[in-house]
Scaffold this active site. Structure first.
Site, PDB file in Angstrom:
ATOM      1  N   LYS A   9       0.923  -1.203  -0.067  1.00 47.48           N
ATOM      2  CA  LYS A   9      -0.108   0.054  -0.049  1.00 47.48           C
ATOM      3  C   LYS A   9       0.928   1.155  -0.122  1.00 47.48           C
ATOM      4  O   LYS A   9       2.118   1.228   0.563  1.00 47.48           O
ATOM      5  CB  LYS A   9      -0.842   0.040   1.227  1.00 47.48           C
ATOM      6  CG  LYS A   9      -0.145   0.156   2.585  1.00 47.48           C
ATOM      7  CD  LYS A   9       0.069   1.412   2.945  1.00 47.48           C
ATOM      8  CE  LYS A   9       0.932   1.336   4.459  1.00 47.48           C
ATOM      9  NZ  LYS A   9       1.624   2.509   4.713  1.00 47.48           N
ATOM     10  N   ASP A 134      -3.025  -1.318  10.848  1.00 45.87           N
ATOM     11  CA  ASP A 134      -3.256  -1.103   9.630  1.00 45.87           C
ATOM     12  C   ASP A 134      -3.707  -2.464   8.657  1.00 45.87           C
ATOM     13  O   ASP A 134      -3.808  -2.310   7.441  1.00 45.87           O
ATOM     14  CB  ASP A 134      -2.210  -0.214   8.627  1.00 45.87           C
ATOM     15  CG  ASP A 134      -0.805  -0.948   8.617  1.00 45.87           C
ATOM     16  OD1 ASP A 134      -0.796  -2.160   9.242  1.00 45.87           O
ATOM     17  OD2 ASP A 134      -0.197  -0.442   8.096  1.00 45.87           O
TER      18      ASP A 134
END
Length: 308
Positions: A9, A134
């Site tokens: 990401k 996350d």
């Protein structure tokens, strides 16, 4: 055997709004999955428990996020089940790309399917968020607004595909060091996130820079002189509309005008000895049984040092 791909990401936007009583920082961040992947292979086994192997030295398996996430799922929903998991690492470690967190998400998604548990995504997200702040994002991936520690997720409609180059300068930058530096500079006024309010900006690589921001960027550059040197050497690259440190670093993300420009820059950065470079695109999903066609890694090495 079941094979899943766990994407890396970037953070289009990352603001730290304060420190919480539990010691974590309060975040507002926009996460985006990209076409750079680790691979996980799952097989059932008769003995209860997990067996984890990897193409690099993981250290004690029980400390790895894949093992921890998988054991958490097994303990709560399938205590009598067993599985072997092999992890092929390609996403660099300590790079601000979320590789370990994505692997943890892949563990719960994969074991949920392997064992036929049929748990919903929200259950998997809540579970894996106990392993890392996350991790939950990667269960569905795409693009999302994340708040709290990063575990409160609001998935958004995909943005048009963006071409990027991710440069990993072969520097491991511990997140704790970056946040420690930031804590010494908490006198700023938090910036508002307009990423999802400015449709014109996010629809073009040329206008994206006006909604991109990373509060951790200055701290990462202060903490690592080596990263700062690479940052200075890449200030005027052809075909780049903007660049930013990814998350807490050490990777640098370059937003590119188009795919050919991304391929050219990735080769150039590697030829100059600045690190491992990957020409990638944004992707609209998270952990998946398929790699997105945008995955175009350029002559890098995996973490075992093998040419790709």
């Amino acid at each position: 055997m079941l094979t899943l791909y766990a994407p890396a990401k970037i953070n289009w936007f990352l603001e730290v709004t304060g420190k919480r009583p539990d010691g974590y920082h309060e975040l507002v961040t926009v996460m985006q999955a990209i076409s750079l992947y680790d691979r996980l292979d799952f097989k059932t086994r008769s003995e209860p428990g997990l067996a984890l192997t990897c193409n690099i030295d993981l250290g004690p398996p029980e400390k790895n996020l894949v093992y921890r996430a998988g054991e958490l799922l097994r303990a709560r929903y399938a205590p009598d089940r067993g599985a072997s998991v092999h992890l092929e690492k390609k996403v660099p470690h300590g790079a601000g790309l979320g590789g370990g967190s994505s692997d943890a998400a892949a563990a719960v998604v994969g074991l949920n399917k392997l064992w036929g548990l049929k748990l919903e995504n929200r259950v998997l997200e809540n579970l894996v968020s106990e392993v890392g702040s996350d991790c939950a994002f990667f269960v569905q991936g795409g693009v999302a607004l994340c708040t709290g520690r990063g575990e409160i997720i609001e998935h958004k409609a995909p943005i048009p595909r963006v071409h990027l180059v991710i440069l990993y300068p072969n520097i491991v930058l511990p997140t704790v060091d970056v946040y420690r530096d930031l804590s010494r500079h908490l006198t700023y006024q938090p910036r508002n996130c307009y990423f999802f309010h400015d449709e014109g900006a996010r629809n073009s690589a040329k206008t994206l820079p006006r909604v991109i921001f990373n509060r951790l960027e200055e701290s990462a550059l202060r903490v690592s002189p080596e990263l700062r040197e690479v940052w200075q050497k890449t200030s005027a690259e052809a075909g780049v509309t903007c660049r930013f440190v990814s998350g807490s670093g050490s990777s640098i993300a370059f937003v590119m005008e188009d795919g050919p420009a991304a391929q050219t820059l990735a080769r150039t950065l590697e030829d100059r000895g600045l690190g491992r470079a990957f020409a990638v695109t944004t992707v609209t999903v998270g952990v998946s049984e398929h790699q997105d066609a945008g995955d175009r890694s350029i002559r890098g090495t995996n973490q075992a040092g093998q040419r790709l």
